[in-house]
Design a protein around this motif. Sequence first.
Motif: not given
Length: 618
Positions: A561, A535-537, A546, A523, A544, A548, A526, A559
């Motif tokens: 990568l 924003t979480t990936a 993602v 996890t 993945w 937002t 970001i 964002i």
Amino acid sequence: MGAALLPAAQAQDAVVRSPDGKLQMEIRQQQQADGKRQLRYSVSYAGKPVILDSLMDLQLDNHLTESAMALPIDRHGKWFENLKITGIQQGSADKTWRPTTGERAEIKDRYNTLTVNLVKDDNPVYKLALEARAYDEGVAFRFAFPENEKGSYYRITQENTEFALPKGTKAWFHGWAQAPYKLLPLADWPDESERPLTLQLPNGLNVALLEAQMVDYSRTKFKLHKTKPDTIVTSMHDPADLISPFATPWRGIMVAGSYPALAQNSHFILNLNEPSKLPDESWIKPGKIIRVMSQTTADAKANIDFAARHGLQYILFDWKWYGPAFSFDSDATRVAIPDFDLPGIIAYGKQKGIGVWLYVNQQALLMQSDTLFKTYHDWGVQGVKFGFVQVGSHRWTTWIEKAIQQAADAKIMVNIHDDWRPTGEQRTWPNLMTSEGIRGNEEMPDATHNTVLPFTRFLAGAADYTICYYSPRIRTTHAHQLALAAIYYSPLQTLYWYDKPEQSQHEPELAFWDRIPTTWDDTRIIDGRPGEFVTTARRMGEEWFVGTITNNEARTLKIPLDFLQPGQRYEATIYADDAKAPTATRVGMRTIKVDARTVLEAPLQASGGQAVWIRPLK
């Protein structure tokens, strides 16, 4: 006499530092003019003050057991005022463990320790140890009481531990577990604040105060000191009656240089709890769940069909399936509604690969938990949602922890709803899949509220936000709702909370929810700021997901990568709000090629969001 540090020979031992050297916690004993003593501490990070000189204190009243056992009665006004230091030890630990379900496949448990041994100078049967740990992610401390040689019982009536903060600090105040958040100065709070409590310091640091391993104690919130400015104090719900040996819950202080870094360290609370006590965890299965809104056999089978089509693993029958939920007369082993063939529904679900969860209110749990979970296991039920549980008191804390363990003994997973929050015990009892204690889609908060949660509530662990998609009450865009499944961690992830299968047109964007897992190998938080955006990936295997979201305002975000494997090419499907999309949900889709050098641009509508599914090109 002024403040006196510990004896010079021991002064160095009164400091514990994190393995990376950035965090420092200093503990000292101060003697006042009248000879009474206080334990005090301070915390700094990279030379910046976090907690200024503050009191560490418990108030005990053991006079009844002392009288009954013909022991000397402690008549000190402050129980800690005559504690004497008998020794100091230091140590360290460097371990790695693998959670049954989690936000990452492995969790580092690396810290340095400082233990200060103490005794009442006029009654040596009362011994205790102040245990402190310093992690790179934060510091924590608690009081451990060894077995009392005379058998005296303990009643802790108050915690008076202070957190003196730099002037100008603000707190993400929320008065109860399902309350809205307000960023307030440390003054004129309308009530006590829940925990974890996230703080914004004027020196740029972000801090969270939390309670960990609160399994045999009284819930302790936070209040403002009555006379000291910029000072927060612990506030116990009620006294805790304890038998030695025991330890108080950990008081944790997470520290980070940014909000994303703070949220990245959500495993901190887990490391302050004991390892799993389950010898076999193979029956614990994370997954996605839909609630059956109309509880009939036909509707249940329609939900099972929908779940099977859309990659869900479970259905839930909510309250009243066994009768009035608030009545002790209702029997949670008997169906009390018409046209509801529960054995047939469970069998149909098994054919389709869909498990069944049942709601049980506290009244039935109180009356039947000794046998109920075993009965459900025999029926083929996978999990139980505890409803409307009482929280806070020492009594209800120990009751709920016992119920979790009883469920584990019967191989039943658990979801606890309403105002209860975990304190990391999901590490010890991994059948505790999630809990509410959050203002989610039951209340339909706005987008701004949703951006606060990753930096506040989710520091306590998984939360059941009960994500909706078709309800007209939703106050965000549909792409925002899609993205929440990647942003909000919950091994049991509720989707379509207020929705019915017949509302769905099986919109193409549902593929994001169809594919998304609920437990992760990695996890990354970001970017983000509570009240603004996040924003979480998250990664499972090579894929993945993602998410937002923005607040009530439109914005465009970039964002990067760079979390992708360098040199590998990927395909990314982007799900975003699009007024021209041909569906009522107005979510558009496009697929592009990306790699670790790609920076996505996310133009977000007010209350909008974006979800991205990334997989490697073979």
